[in-house]
Design an enzyme around this catalytic site. Sequence first.
Site, short mmCIF file in Angstrom:
data_model
loop_
_atom_site.label_atom_id
_atom_site.label_comp_id
_atom_site.label_asym_id
_atom_site.label_seq_id
_atom_site.Cartn_x
_atom_site.Cartn_y
_atom_site.Cartn_z
N GLN A 181 48.31 33.23 29.13
CA GLN A 181 47.16 34.13 29.05
C GLN A 181 47.38 35.39 28.20
O GLN A 181 46.49 35.82 27.50
CB GLN A 181 46.72 34.53 30.46
CG GLN A 181 45.44 35.33 30.50
CD GLN A 181 44.89 35.44 31.90
OE1 GLN A 181 44.30 34.53 32.42
NE2 GLN A 181 45.11 36.56 32.55
N GLU A 215 40.46 42.53 26.77
CA GLU A 215 41.43 43.63 26.87
C GLU A 215 41.87 44.13 25.49
O GLU A 215 42.86 44.83 25.36
CB GLU A 215 42.64 43.17 27.69
CG GLU A 215 42.21 42.81 29.11
CD GLU A 215 43.33 42.27 29.98
OE1 GLU A 215 44.47 42.19 29.49
OE2 GLU A 215 43.06 41.94 31.14
N ASP A 239 52.00 39.06 40.33
CA ASP A 239 50.65 39.62 40.36
C ASP A 239 49.81 38.83 41.37
O ASP A 239 49.63 39.25 42.50
CB ASP A 239 50.04 39.58 38.96
CG ASP A 239 48.55 39.94 38.95
OD1 ASP A 239 48.08 40.56 39.91
OD2 ASP A 239 47.86 39.61 37.97
N LYS A 298 47.52 46.61 41.16
CA LYS A 298 46.11 46.71 40.78
C LYS A 298 45.37 47.28 41.98
O LYS A 298 45.29 46.64 43.03
CB LYS A 298 45.55 45.33 40.44
CG LYS A 298 46.11 44.74 39.15
CD LYS A 298 45.64 43.30 38.99
CE LYS A 298 45.99 42.76 37.61
NZ LYS A 298 45.75 41.30 37.54
N ARG A 313 42.34 46.09 34.97
CA ARG A 313 41.76 44.76 35.13
C ARG A 313 41.03 44.42 33.83
O ARG A 313 40.77 45.29 33.02
CB ARG A 313 40.75 44.72 36.28
CG ARG A 313 41.28 45.03 37.66
CD ARG A 313 42.46 44.20 38.12
NE ARG A 313 42.32 42.75 38.13
CZ ARG A 313 42.25 41.99 39.22
NH1 ARG A 313 42.25 42.56 40.41
NH2 ARG A 313 42.20 40.68 39.14
N SER A 314 40.65 43.14 33.68
CA SER A 314 39.98 42.79 32.42
C SER A 314 38.58 43.40 32.34
O SER A 314 38.07 43.67 31.26
CB SER A 314 39.95 41.29 32.21
OG SER A 314 39.53 40.64 33.36
N LYS A 348 50.33 48.67 32.28
CA LYS A 348 49.71 47.55 31.57
C LYS A 348 48.23 47.88 31.47
O LYS A 348 47.52 47.83 32.47
CB LYS A 348 49.95 46.28 32.38
CG LYS A 348 49.37 45.04 31.75
CD LYS A 348 49.60 43.83 32.63
CE LYS A 348 48.95 42.62 32.00
NZ LYS A 348 48.99 41.44 32.85
#
EC number: 4.2.1.11
Length: 433
Positions: free
Chosen positions: A166, A208, A317, A342, A371-372, A393
């Site tokens: 991904q 992203e 994750d 997250k 998050r996306s 990130k």
Amino acid sequence: MKTFVEIVDVYARQILDSRGNPTVEVEVELEDGTVGRAAVPSGASTGIFEAVELRDNDKSRYMGKSVEKAVENVNEIIAEELVGLNVFDQVALDKIMIELDGTDNKGKLGANAMLGVSLACARAAAEYLGISLYQYIGGVNAKVLPVPMMNIMNGGSHADNNVDLQEFMIMPAGAKSFSHALRMCAEIYHTLKNILKDKGLSTGVGDEGGFAPNLESNEEAIQVIIEAVEKAGYKPGEEVFIALDPASSEFFNTETNKYELKGEGRELTPAEMVEYYAKLVEKYPIISIEDGMAEEDWDGWKLMTEKLGGKIQLVGDDLFVTNTKRLSMGIERKVANSILIKLNQIGTLTETLNTIEMAERAGYTAVVSHRSGETEDTTIADLVVAVNAGQIKTGAPARTERVAKYNQLLRIEEELNAMGEYRGLKAFYNIRK
């Protein structure tokens, strides 16, 4: 200094995230008129153990994605309980919401409702005191600026192409400071864009900000990034490292217990999948792999940790979903050596801080993540410095909802001045060679 400052209003509204989907924004007002505001992000590839993001599922509104119920829960249920309480008592405020919800997964009030309130309270408190959010959460010890884990190339559920993994990311661990790291990443990103253009490949960006060209294989994606690093004038494996997020739960077949690399036309057993990563790690300067194995493949995770845990960072994750219960299982089973954080996977600031503390006590690193589906909210930039996590990130140096976090970190670096510390490779204290 006053130690009790009353919350006089808690108000939520529905706004849009970076994908054009509704999300929750909350404002908390204090007795002197100070207002703290926070907006909640939303993920595309979500772990099955995540806290519940409440959506209305009314197909006639926003394709079923409206969040009016979550907004109503804030305005009619949560507000009633929190108005009149002390904004500085974050732990008590979060505890009240958790008890009000009464479920294991925030399924009644919604993690999106609760997180909005939790973060808006913290922001209101910081505003009242006239200090930055990272100082309010982390105190005088908050001083570490993070190494960016920057997503510049996408496959999997973040893209429509032949690449199964991904996210392909760069980590400028050899930079001298955060601002230097950001510059390196931006230069590599632009260089990569030019390389893709020259190859006649798409330079459209994903959720992203990463590119999603139609490459032949996962390995080709790594090779193109290394070419971009070198062309931008940096040394792979010295100044810039590669990080992967295969998001392997997305291509794991629970019935056959195999990983289906459709882009490469292969099916691999967990042991073969570990071998696949081991070869990549041997060949390329990979420093971190996130969700290399599926969220329920504990045996696969164990194999991967035994094989690679002493060489690289292995981030959980979907495996851990920012949850102390899941993380303690991982620590007990000696699985992974890092956790992705997250906020919306768990739903309150207090629980997030507890998870980070548990990780650090066990020698795991914590990587604070977006998050996306994001908003202009920059809380995670403050959070990563507040807890001295050392890694963030938050996407490519493109799309304002990503760049907003980097710009906030530039401001924090400036504010900390000589006190600030960019740890670089020292941020990977979890790799026990």
